[in-house]
Design an enzyme around this catalytic site. Sequence first.
Site, PDB file in Angstrom:
ATOM      1  N   ASP A  48       0.849  -1.196   0.000  1.00 34.46           N
ATOM      2  CA  ASP A  48       0.000   0.000   0.000  1.00 34.46           C
ATOM      3  C   ASP A  48       0.885   1.247   0.000  1.00 34.46           C
ATOM      4  O   ASP A  48       1.662   1.452   0.928  1.00 34.46           O
ATOM      5  CB  ASP A  48      -0.894  -0.047   1.250  1.00 34.46           C
ATOM      6  N   ASN A  93      -0.292   4.533  -0.165  1.00 34.17           N
ATOM      7  CA  ASN A  93      -0.865   5.807   0.308  1.00 34.17           C
ATOM      8  C   ASN A  93      -1.610   5.703   1.640  1.00 34.17           C
ATOM      9  O   ASN A  93      -2.373   6.591   1.998  1.00 34.17           O
ATOM     10  CB  ASN A  93      -1.789   6.394  -0.762  1.00 34.17           C
ATOM     11  N   ASP A 110      -1.797  -1.181  -3.907  1.00 36.92           N
ATOM     12  CA  ASP A 110      -2.105  -0.411  -5.119  1.00 36.92           C
ATOM     13  C   ASP A 110      -0.952  -0.488  -6.118  1.00 36.92           C
ATOM     14  O   ASP A 110       0.101  -1.075  -5.826  1.00 36.92           O
ATOM     15  CB  ASP A 110      -2.431   1.044  -4.747  1.00 36.92           C
ATOM     16  N   ASP A 112      -5.654 -10.473 -15.933  1.00 44.06           N
ATOM     17  CA  ASP A 112      -6.841 -11.306 -15.803  1.00 44.06           C
ATOM     18  C   ASP A 112      -7.896 -10.782 -16.778  1.00 44.06           C
ATOM     19  O   ASP A 112      -8.094  -9.569 -16.884  1.00 44.06           O
ATOM     20  CB  ASP A 112      -7.390 -11.162 -14.371  1.00 44.06           C
ATOM     21  N   ASP A 165     -10.442 -15.828 -16.847  1.00 44.00           N
ATOM     22  CA  ASP A 165     -11.113 -16.202 -15.604  1.00 44.00           C
ATOM     23  C   ASP A 165     -12.394 -16.997 -15.870  1.00 44.00           C
ATOM     24  O   ASP A 165     -13.260 -16.553 -16.636  1.00 44.00           O
ATOM     25  CB  ASP A 165     -11.472 -14.927 -14.832  1.00 44.00           C
ATOM     26  N   GLU A 217      -8.530 -20.556 -17.003  1.00 43.79           N
ATOM     27  CA  GLU A 217      -8.728 -21.106 -15.675  1.00 43.79           C
ATOM     28  C   GLU A 217      -9.671 -22.298 -15.808  1.00 43.79           C
ATOM     29  O   GLU A 217     -10.756 -22.179 -16.362  1.00 43.79           O
ATOM     30  CB  GLU A 217      -9.354 -20.062 -14.754  1.00 43.79           C
ATOM     31  N   HIS A 247      -4.658 -17.153  -5.467  1.00 42.68           N
ATOM     32  CA  HIS A 247      -5.475 -16.277  -4.621  1.00 42.68           C
ATOM     33  C   HIS A 247      -6.795 -16.928  -4.197  1.00 42.68           C
ATOM     34  O   HIS A 247      -7.531 -16.348  -3.408  1.00 42.68           O
ATOM     35  CB  HIS A 247      -5.758 -14.986  -5.377  1.00 42.68           C
ATOM     36  N   ASP A 248      -7.119 -18.089  -4.762  1.00 47.01           N
ATOM     37  CA  ASP A 248      -8.351 -18.789  -4.374  1.00 47.01           C
ATOM     38  C   ASP A 248      -8.080 -19.897  -3.372  1.00 47.01           C
ATOM     39  O   ASP A 248      -8.977 -20.707  -3.080  1.00 47.01           O
ATOM     40  CB  ASP A 248      -9.022 -19.404  -5.612  1.00 47.01           C
TER      41      ASP A 248
END
Length: 577
Positions: free
Chosen positions: A53, A55, A61, A130, A232, A286, A352-353
Amino acid sequence: MRKLFPYIILIVFLKCSLVTLCYSQQVQNKDSLDRKWWKEAVVYQIYPRSFNDSNGDGIGDLQGIISKLDYIKSLGVNVIWINPIYGSPNDDNGYDVSDYRSIMKDFGTMEDFDLLLKGLHERGIKLVMDLVVNHSSDEHEWFKQSRSSRTSPYREYYHWWNAEQGKPPYRYSLFDVNHDAWRYDPLTNAYYLHYFSRKQPDLNWENPKVRQEVYDIMKFWADKGIDGYRLDAFQFAAKDTTFPAFPRGFEKNFNKYYGVQGNLHGYLQQMYKEVLSKYDVMSVAEGAGNTDEDAHNMVDADRHELNMAYAFDGVGIATPEGYSLLHFKEVFTKWDSTFSKKGWLSIFLANHDQARLVSRFGNDSPEFREVSSKMLTTFIMTMRGTPYYYNGDELGMTNAGFTKIEDYRDMPTLNEYQHQKNIGGDLQKFLKRIAFECRDNGRTPFQWSNTENGGFTTGTPWLQVNKNYKTINEADEEKDPASVLNYFRKIVKFRKDNLVLVYGKYAVLDKNNPDTYSYTRELNSKKLLVLLNFTNKNAATNTGINMNNTTVLIGNYEHPSKDGILKPYEAVIYQVN
Ligand code: NOJ
Ligand code: CA
């Protein structure tokens, strides 16, 4: 999550039918190698919300990633796959896109994106994005128009069922709180279809206009210079729009009844012709459908569809009760043979799943976390296929240790909790299960240092940082030559220096050994032997190879085994002389 991702689990029933593809005994000849950059790549997956991150708003980000480009370069990886960063109301962390040509406000601006792409390319790293086009967000302009009236020119962009026809045939929703994929919309007295959440209506791929829209979006990003697409949930895109009833009891069999239906291969061939063939981009779907043949056909280069399959059988093996290494070996060996002659596949054990690599497949106790992480990484980097490695696993990051539902942010998990409550399910059991397998375990912020919030943010992180950041973090691992991180760098370099690990023939040895995984990789005159101990005890291997004729090349212990008797979670790679 087994309940939430039944298609991941059900795919294990695939049959090995493509006997004609078993050419593994053939001697490969270097000239016959169909060399491609995406076969030789090591893909590093960045989950932007949790990476860094810049900010202080608690959300990772693009500027955060930009400031870590030298770190990424230092890993030796050469392709980044970044999860969706497009305009989105964030029902499903960006997998619900409301504007395919903009950057999500949380992540920054298009200028930031251009800088990121430039920074990656300057470092010789490619970027895969993606492509989320099985569905859009319900806040996408197309859907707003589509739902506004039955005569809207956008009506056919989605799947609608008019209520006067009665209730539509049941379809299972993976993410809905009631698992009903049809959502009634009073505005036009009709139901729309959503395989994922209510806020993720499925696009109608049977409509040529939708396909054209997607190709235009793909060209927009390719013209900006991106290097590939990860499609995806694309195996679900084609549908029989007459919506026949599925046999009772089979409504939830996602792969069989929902995967690779209708004209999916035709759409991929059209996508290839319109977009993929015009750019030097890689493409990965995927999911790999219902049969070996589906998987193979998607990536057989002669068919002009996609480059590589991304099959779930392997990643789905781990359960809270553990897993059988014999099963693990069988699955990976079968997938290798499916693509031994034509086509290509991805090798991965996390994304990430999923929950964390070491917590699911290794041993995250203080005693074995590091060594078992390194062993699993050795496996991923020594198989045939393109390795995909998920951010944070290179530090040996572990599951989050969440104990209450309030700790979680994942929409399908929260919906499933509500569902369990509604049906009087066992909530304690559910909490126990998600502590092991919820995907939020893999989404806790990246642990950069031992300072507050693991150095991820100066604000309040969107998802709690794992409490173990004081002992597991990048800054400390940088200083330790024997860290999980530095081993990752070594093994990535080793793969890149050894073409045999990319293209060489794979052969499993000592197949019935329940504790160890042994295989060779062979290309022309070069033969490597990989020995992996998946247990926390010493384990002997019986490969039939005379260990006196081998030379140790690399291993995860300071003093690697020379005789094939492996220490707990030991991994060794030998040259067979
Ligand atoms: C698969 C993605 O990997 C997952 O994160 C997402 O929730 C679903 N598709 C829906 O897009
Ligand atoms: Ca931020």
